[in-house]
Design a protein around this motif. Structure first.
Motif, PDB file in Angstrom:
ATOM      1  N   UNK A  70       0.838  -1.203   0.000  1.00  0.00           N
ATOM      2  CA  UNK A  70       0.000   0.000   0.000  1.00  0.00           C
ATOM      3  C   UNK A  70       0.876   1.256   0.000  1.00  0.00           C
ATOM      4  N   UNK A  71       0.287   2.410   0.140  1.00  0.00           N
ATOM      5  CA  UNK A  71      -1.129   2.631   0.487  1.00  0.00           C
ATOM      6  C   UNK A  71      -2.005   2.612  -0.772  1.00  0.00           C
ATOM      7  N   UNK A  72      -3.255   2.193  -0.580  1.00  0.00           N
ATOM      8  CA  UNK A  72      -4.215   2.198  -1.672  1.00  0.00           C
ATOM      9  C   UNK A  72      -5.504   2.850  -1.220  1.00  0.00           C
ATOM     10  N   UNK A  73      -6.124   3.577  -2.136  1.00  0.00           N
ATOM     11  CA  UNK A  73      -7.373   4.257  -1.850  1.00  0.00           C
ATOM     12  C   UNK A  73      -8.469   3.250  -1.531  1.00  0.00           C
ATOM     13  N   UNK A  74      -9.238   3.553  -0.500  1.00  0.00           N
ATOM     14  CA  UNK A  74     -10.341   2.663  -0.122  1.00  0.00           C
ATOM     15  C   UNK A  74     -11.476   2.814  -1.128  1.00  0.00           C
TER      16      UNK A  74
END
Length: 293
Positions: A289-293
Motif C-alpha cells: 500500500x497505500x491504496x485508496x479505499x
C-alpha cells in the motif's frame, strides 16, 4: 456454505448500525495478539515491547484502535485477571483509548466467551487493585462485538470487519470443545512440538480453506472484508478480490497490522531493527500500500 451464510447475516446486521468515517479518520487494526499470562506458553511475550511501542505511537497520533479478535488468550488461560496483571502496561494504554472513545473490541474464537455481556462486564469493566485495595475501572461500559462495518461518509464505501472464524465447526459452533482441548491437552503437548489442529495459523491446509471461503464471500458479495484468524497478512490490489488480513502480533520478531488514514489502507510491520551503532530500535515498515479505499 455455513461460513457464507453466517458472514452474510453478520454483515447485514452490522450494516444497520455502521461506524461512519471520512478521510480525516485514522484507524489501526491489530488482531490475534493472544496475550497470555507471561508464562512459557505465552506467544505474545516476545513481542510485548514492540506492540506497546506501536500502540503508543498510534495513541499519540490520534488513531482509533480496533482489536480484531483473539486479543486475549482465553483458551489456554482460565483467568483474565492473570493476563491483565501480566500486561498491565498494555491495558493501561488501551484504557486511555477507551476513555477517549477510540477503542473497538471484536471477539474471535479464542475470546469468544466475550459474546456474553455478563462475562464482559465481570472481566473487562473493572478490576480489583490488590496494591491499593480498591476497585478500579478498566473498559467500563464497553461492548465487545462480533463484527463491525466502517462506512465512508462521502463515498458510502463499506469495510466489513470480522475475526474470520465464523461458520467453522470447532472454532465457532463447538468452541468450548476447542477451548477444552487447547487448555488441558494441547498446552502441554507444545513441549513435544505438536501443532494445535484447531488453529488455521498452525495447520496450513486449514488456513487455505479458511482463506478460500473468505475470498469467495468477498467476491460473491462484491464487498471488502478485513479479518484476522489465519495469522497470514493479506493485502489485495485493486484488480483483486478485496479480502484483507491484518496478520497477527505473534509472528516471530514482528507484529503486523492494517492502517486506515487519509482514506487509504496500508499493511504495516513493526519490528526491532539493529542500527549500525548496535542500538536496537523498534521501527515501522510499509509492507503493502497505500491504496485508496
Amino acid at each position: 456454505m455455513f461460513m457464507q451464510k453466517c458472514l452474510t447475516n453478520l454483515f447485514r446486521a452490522a450494516s444497520a448500525e455502521p461506524v461512519m468515517f471520512d478521510d480525516s479518520s485514522k484507524f489501526i487494526i491489530f488482531s490475534d495478539c493472544h496475550r497470555g499470562d507471561g508464562g512459557w506458553t505465552d506467544n505474545f511475550a516476545d513481542n510485548q515491547n514492540t506492540f506497546f511501542h506501536a500502540l503508543d505511537h498510534y495513541y499519540s497520533n490520534g488513531f482509533t484502535y480496533i482489536e480484531l479478535g483473539d486479543g486475549d488468550e482465553l483458551f489456554e488461560n482460565k483467568k483474565f485477571a492473570d493476563i491483565r496483571q501480566a500486561y498491565s502496561h498494555i491495558f493501561w494504554l488501551m484504557k486511555n483509548f477507551h476513555e477517549q472513545k477510540r477503542l473497538y473490541l471484536i471477539f474471535g474464537n479464542h475470546d469468544k466467551e466475550r459474546q456474553c455481556p455478563s462475562k464482559t462486564e465481570k472481566t473487562l469493566f473493572g478490576y480489583f487493585d490488590k496494591r491499593e485495595e480498591s476497585y478500579k475501572p478498566l473498559f467500563d461500559g464497553i461492548i465487545v462485538r462480533e463484527m463491525l462495518v466502517l462506512q465512508h461518509s462521502k463515498t458510502g464505501k463499506k469495510l466489513f470487519l470480522v475475526h474470520g472464524h465464523q461458520g467453522d465447526l470447532i472454532n465457532d459452533y463447538l468452541w468450548k470443545v476447542g477451548r477444552f482441548f487447547v487448555r488441558y491437552i494441547w498446552r502441554n503437548l507444545q513441549l513435544f512440538g505438536f501443532k494445535d489442529p484447531t488453529s488455521p495459523a498452525k495447520v496450513f491446509r486449514k488456513c487455505l480453506r479458511v482463506e478460500k471461503s473468505l475470498i469467495k464471500w468477498s467476491k460473491d458479495n462484491n464487498q471488502t472484508i478485513i479479518t484476522g484468524h489465519t495469522h497470514r497478512p493479506r493485502f489485495p490490489h485493486k484488480d483483486k478480490v478485496q479480502y484483507f488480513n491484518s496478520g497477527s502480533c505473534v509472528h516471530p520478531r514482528c507484529i503486523t497490522g492494517l492502517e486506515i488514514e487519509n482514506g487509504e489502507i496500508t499493511l504495516v510491520k513493526w519490528s526491532v531493527k539493529n542500527e549500525k551503532d548496535g542500538v536496537l530500535k523498534i521501527k515501522r515498515e510499509i509492507l503493502e500500500g497505500s491504496e485508496k479505499i
